[in-house]
Every structure is written in structure tokens, then in C-alpha cells.
Design a protein around this motif. Structure first.
Motif, PDB file in Angstrom:
ATOM      1  N   ALA A 179       0.841  -1.205   0.000  1.00 24.01           N
ATOM      2  CA  ALA A 179       0.000   0.000   0.000  1.00 24.01           C
ATOM      3  C   ALA A 179       0.871   1.249   0.000  1.00 24.01           C
ATOM      4  O   ALA A 179       0.567   2.236  -0.695  1.00 24.01           O
ATOM      5  CB  ALA A 179      -0.933  -0.010   1.199  1.00 24.01           C
ATOM      6  N   ALA A 180       1.967   1.218   0.764  1.00 25.33           N
ATOM      7  CA  ALA A 180       2.894   2.348   0.777  1.00 25.33           C
ATOM      8  C   ALA A 180       3.539   2.539  -0.592  1.00 25.33           C
ATOM      9  O   ALA A 180       3.720   3.670  -1.059  1.00 25.33           O
ATOM     10  CB  ALA A 180       3.966   2.132   1.841  1.00 25.33           C
ATOM     11  N   ALA A 181       3.870   1.427  -1.246  1.00 30.88           N
ATOM     12  CA  ALA A 181       4.472   1.510  -2.578  1.00 30.88           C
ATOM     13  C   ALA A 181       3.498   2.113  -3.584  1.00 30.88           C
ATOM     14  O   ALA A 181       3.874   2.942  -4.417  1.00 30.88           O
ATOM     15  CB  ALA A 181       4.914   0.121  -3.032  1.00 30.88           C
ATOM     16  N   ALA A 182       2.239   1.708  -3.509  1.00 26.76           N
ATOM     17  CA  ALA A 182       1.231   2.271  -4.412  1.00 26.76           C
ATOM     18  C   ALA A 182       1.058   3.766  -4.159  1.00 26.76           C
ATOM     19  O   ALA A 182       0.934   4.556  -5.106  1.00 26.76           O
ATOM     20  CB  ALA A 182      -0.097   1.545  -4.224  1.00 26.76           C
ATOM     21  N   ALA A 183       1.063   4.162  -2.895  1.00 29.09           N
ATOM     22  CA  ALA A 183       0.933   5.578  -2.563  1.00 29.09           C
ATOM     23  C   ALA A 183       2.097   6.377  -3.134  1.00 29.09           C
ATOM     24  O   ALA A 183       1.915   7.470  -3.691  1.00 29.09           O
ATOM     25  CB  ALA A 183       0.853   5.752  -1.046  1.00 29.09           C
ATOM     26  N   ALA A 184       3.311   5.843  -3.004  1.00 30.21           N
ATOM     27  CA  ALA A 184       4.488   6.530  -3.543  1.00 30.21           C
ATOM     28  C   ALA A 184       4.436   6.603  -5.059  1.00 30.21           C
ATOM     29  O   ALA A 184       4.838   7.606  -5.668  1.00 30.21           O
ATOM     30  CB  ALA A 184       5.756   5.816  -3.088  1.00 30.21           C
ATOM     31  N   LEU A 185       3.938   5.545  -5.686  1.00 25.66           N
ATOM     32  CA  LEU A 185       3.847   5.521  -7.149  1.00 25.66           C
ATOM     33  C   LEU A 185       2.890   6.600  -7.659  1.00 25.66           C
ATOM     34  O   LEU A 185       3.135   7.223  -8.694  1.00 25.66           O
ATOM     35  CB  LEU A 185       3.373   4.139  -7.609  1.00 25.66           C
ATOM     36  N   LEU A 186       1.809   6.810  -6.945  1.00 24.30           N
ATOM     37  CA  LEU A 186       0.801   7.779  -7.358  1.00 24.30           C
ATOM     38  C   LEU A 186       1.188   9.225  -7.056  1.00 24.30           C
ATOM     39  O   LEU A 186       0.582  10.156  -7.605  1.00 24.30           O
ATOM     40  CB  LEU A 186      -0.541   7.467  -6.681  1.00 24.30           C
ATOM     41  N   ASP A 187       2.187   9.411  -6.208  1.00 20.36           N
ATOM     42  CA  ASP A 187       2.542  10.751  -5.733  1.00 20.36           C
ATOM     43  C   ASP A 187       3.880  11.189  -6.316  1.00 20.36           C
ATOM     44  O   ASP A 187       4.936  10.758  -5.856  1.00 20.36           O
ATOM     45  CB  ASP A 187       2.589  10.744  -4.202  1.00 20.36           C
ATOM     46  N   GLU A 188       3.844  12.081  -7.297  1.00 24.43           N
ATOM     47  CA  GLU A 188       5.068  12.543  -7.938  1.00 24.43           C
ATOM     48  C   GLU A 188       6.024  13.213  -6.959  1.00 24.43           C
ATOM     49  O   GLU A 188       7.240  13.222  -7.170  1.00 24.43           O
ATOM     50  CB  GLU A 188       4.736  13.509  -9.070  1.00 24.43           C
ATOM     51  N   SER A 189       5.483  13.782  -5.879  1.00 26.79           N
ATOM     52  CA  SER A 189       6.331  14.530  -4.947  1.00 26.79           C
ATOM     53  C   SER A 189       7.266  13.633  -4.153  1.00 26.79           C
ATOM     54  O   SER A 189       8.179  14.123  -3.480  1.00 26.79           O
ATOM     55  CB  SER A 189       5.463  15.348  -3.982  1.00 26.79           C
ATOM     56  N   THR A 190       7.079  12.311  -4.232  1.00 27.43           N
ATOM     57  CA  THR A 190       7.991  11.407  -3.517  1.00 27.43           C
ATOM     58  C   THR A 190       9.305  11.220  -4.256  1.00 27.43           C
ATOM     59  O   THR A 190      10.260  10.681  -3.687  1.00 27.43           O
ATOM     60  CB  THR A 190       7.346  10.021  -3.290  1.00 27.43           C
ATOM     61  N   GLU A 266       4.069   5.106   8.009  1.00 29.37           N
ATOM     62  CA  GLU A 266       2.771   5.687   8.349  1.00 29.37           C
ATOM     63  C   GLU A 266       2.519   6.981   7.595  1.00 29.37           C
ATOM     64  O   GLU A 266       1.368   7.323   7.311  1.00 29.37           O
ATOM     65  CB  GLU A 266       2.680   5.865   9.861  1.00 29.37           C
ATOM     66  N   GLU A 267       3.597   7.687   7.217  1.00 27.02           N
ATOM     67  CA  GLU A 267       3.431   8.872   6.370  1.00 27.02           C
ATOM     68  C   GLU A 267       2.832   8.477   5.019  1.00 27.02           C
ATOM     69  O   GLU A 267       1.895   9.123   4.521  1.00 27.02           O
ATOM     70  CB  GLU A 267       4.768   9.577   6.166  1.00 27.02           C
ATOM     71  N   LEU A 268       3.370   7.436   4.417  1.00 24.04           N
ATOM     72  CA  LEU A 268       2.858   7.004   3.117  1.00 24.04           C
ATOM     73  C   LEU A 268       1.470   6.374   3.231  1.00 24.04           C
ATOM     74  O   LEU A 268       0.615   6.571   2.364  1.00 24.04           O
ATOM     75  CB  LEU A 268       3.829   6.019   2.472  1.00 24.04           C
ATOM     76  N   LEU A 269       1.259   5.607   4.296  1.00 16.45           N
ATOM     77  CA  LEU A 269      -0.040   4.944   4.471  1.00 16.45           C
ATOM     78  C   LEU A 269      -1.149   5.929   4.837  1.00 16.45           C
ATOM     79  O   LEU A 269      -2.317   5.702   4.513  1.00 16.45           O
ATOM     80  CB  LEU A 269       0.055   3.882   5.573  1.00 16.45           C
ATOM     81  N   GLY A 270      -0.789   6.981   5.567  1.00 12.63           N
ATOM     82  CA  GLY A 270      -1.815   7.897   6.077  1.00 12.63           C
ATOM     83  C   GLY A 270      -2.611   7.286   7.218  1.00 12.63           C
ATOM     84  O   GLY A 270      -3.723   7.732   7.524  1.00 12.63           O
ATOM     85  N   ARG A 271      -2.032   6.282   7.868  1.00 12.13           N
ATOM     86  CA  ARG A 271      -2.697   5.585   8.982  1.00 12.13           C
ATOM     87  C   ARG A 271      -1.635   4.817   9.754  1.00 12.13           C
ATOM     88  O   ARG A 271      -0.504   4.654   9.283  1.00 12.13           O
ATOM     89  CB  ARG A 271      -3.758   4.608   8.469  1.00 12.13           C
TER      90      ARG A 271
END
Length: 285
Positions: A179-190, A266-271
Motif C-alpha cells: 500500500a505504501a508503494a502504491a501511494a508513492a507511485l501515485l505521488d510525484e512529490s515522492t 505511516e506517512e505514506l499509508l496515512g494511517r
């Protein structure tokens, strides 16, 4: 819309990452599942995901598979000793295909780690830095699932053993890391960031206590020497090389290699990261 690709998309981690992209609202047509055997991805294809053949050991498959990809989740290979040439092929193909951004799954504190898998990841991080492709490095800790085998042992014998010398480990569930990897993939700012991804910390004695809670029976942890651990693993049926690998992991663990903070995860997960006992109970269902 951007096109997101995931390598190893029929593996345990890759499937979870694909599912997370879709759960977050990414259109199936914008997701590319890169797999060695497309026949194993028939369900993904049926859901509208673009399935493409991409085999780390067949470099000629990689560049065509990466054409038109804006952001790539590059899941590291699992063949110890073969990763560097495999990963070199992926990075070269990504550069040739014009991939805009890469998210790579490395290992916790790779640059300073004594874990036997760390050198391959350090080499790959170097390849990515030299490629010029904007990269997010996800330095993943151990999977919580790596301890599920010990859960079975604890249920059968009431005991577990390690040579970790009381050191803590901070594994995270495969689902949390995907889930963290997917969040990073979707967020160009990472792009340009390195994340040290770890879950809640515990010692092996505390793991035994969690096993006791989940199993409803007393489980004790025995601290043994590296030699005793290696001999026990071989007696259980592991070959010398595999037993030596696991013993080396315990030695590195004793030095703190698998302990970290949950902050980046937890930063990437938002939880909050999934607690150990929740993961263990889920494994028992």
C-alpha cells in the motif's frame, strides 16, 4: 491520465500493489501489470488491466513492455546472486523506453546494513541514481509474514529459538508495504526521497508473548548461539547454504539491522501500521 506499471505483478507483493492502485481509484486501463507469464495474470487482464510480458532474465522483453509507462513500481527480484544483472537490465530498459519515474523496493538502511541481501540493493540504488530517472527508494524492512513459519513452530512445540541477542525487529505486513508503494507511485512529490519503511518493533521474546496470546498457549523464546541455530535449521531439513543465510540474518538482526521507526511507513499509508497481533490473528483465519 498517467500510466502506472508494476513489475512482478503476479507475485504476492505485486498483486497487492495492483489491487491498491485500483482501490485508490486508478482506472484499470491505466495500470500495466508486468509479468513473466501472462497466463498467470488472466484475472488481471479480465479486470481491464494491461498485462505485458516482462522477464528480468530476458532483457529483450523489458523495453517493449515499458513503452508508454509514466511511473514504474520496480519490485526487486528474489534471486539472490542474480539481482544485479537482472536489475541492470530493468534500469537500462526503463531509460531506453523513456519511463518518467521509478519507485524501487530496496531493504531497510541498505547502505549500512549487514543483511546478506543488502549489497544487491545498494548496487541497484546506484544504478538508479546514475540513470537520471527520478526515483523514489522504498527501503522495506522484513515482512511480518516472514515470522509466520515460527508461529506454526510455536503452535506445535510451544517454543521458538533465535540468535538475535535480544535485539528488536520492526517488520511490516506485506499489505502495508504494498500500500505504501502504491501511494508513492501515485505521488510525484515522492521522487528523490528515500523512505525507511518499518513496522511496530518487538523482540523475539515479545514475539513469543504475542504467539502465546494468539495461540492461547504458552510460547517461550530460547536464545541460542549462531552455531546452535544453524545446526537446528539443518536438522529441520534446510541445506547448509539456506541455514547459513537465515543464521546470517539473525546475526545482522542482533546488530540492529531490522529495527526501525514506523514514521515513514505511516506517512505514506496515512494511517498506523498494522499491529503484530492483528497480523498474526489474520494469519490464523
Amino acid at each position: 491520465m498517467p500510466t502506472y506499471a508494476i513489475t512482478g505483478a503476479t507475485g504476492q507483493f505485486g498483486r497487492l500493489a495492483v489491487a491498491e492502485l485500483l482501490r485508490r481509484g486508478t482506472a484499470p486501463a491505466d495500470v500495466v501489470a508486468l509479468v513473466r507469464d501472462p497466463a498467470k495474470a488472466a484475472d488481471l487482464s479480465a479486470s481491464g488491466v494491461d498485462v505485458r510480458e516482462a522477464d528480468y532474465d530476458r532483457p529483450e522483453t523489458l523495453e517493449p513492455a515499458l513503452k508508454g509507462v509514466d511511473a514504474l513500481l520496480f519490485v526487486s527480484g528474489n534471486s539472490v546472486g542474480a539481482r544485479v544483472p537482472q536489475h541492470t537490465a530493468v534500469v537500462d530498459a526503463a531509460k531506453a523506453a523513456g519511463v518518467g519515474r521509478i519507485v524501487y523496493t530496496s531493504v531497510l538502511r541498505a547502505a549500512s546494513s549487514d543483511l546478506p541481501v543488502a549489497p544487491d540493493h545498494v548496487a541497484t540504488e546506484g544504478l538508479l541514481a546514475a540513470s537520471g530517472i527520478p526515483t523514489t527508494v522504498l527501503r522495506n524492512g522484513w515482512y511480518t509474514e516472514n515470522y509466520f513459519g515460527l508461529l506454526s513452530q510455536a503452535e506445535a512445540t510451544g517454543s521458538i529459538a533465535s540468535a538475535t541477542r535480544g535485539a528488536a525487529v520492526s517488520p511490516a505486513t506485506r499489505a502495508d508495504l504494498a500500500a505504501a508503494a502504491a501511494a508513492a507511485l501515485l505521488d510525484e512529490s515522492t521522487a528523490g526521497r528515500t523512505y525507511e519503511l518499518a513496522g511496530p518493533s518487538f523482540t523475539l521474546t515479545e514475539l513469543a508473548a504475542a504467539f502465546s496470546e494468539v495461540l492461547g498457549r504458552e510460547v517461550v523464546h530460547h536464545e541460542v548461539s549462531v552455531e546452535e541455530l544453524t545446526a537446528g535449521l539443518q536438522a529441520a531439513g534446510l541445506d547448509a547454504g539456506t541455514a547459513g543465510f537465515y543464521a546470517a540474518v539473525d546475526v545482522a538482526t542482533a546488530g540492529g539491522a531490522l529495527e526501525g521507526s514506523t514514521a515513514d511507513l505511516e506517512e505514506l499509508l496515512g494511517r498506523p501500521a498494522t499491529p503484530l497481533t492483528d497480523a498474526l490473528r489474520a494469519a490464523r483465519v
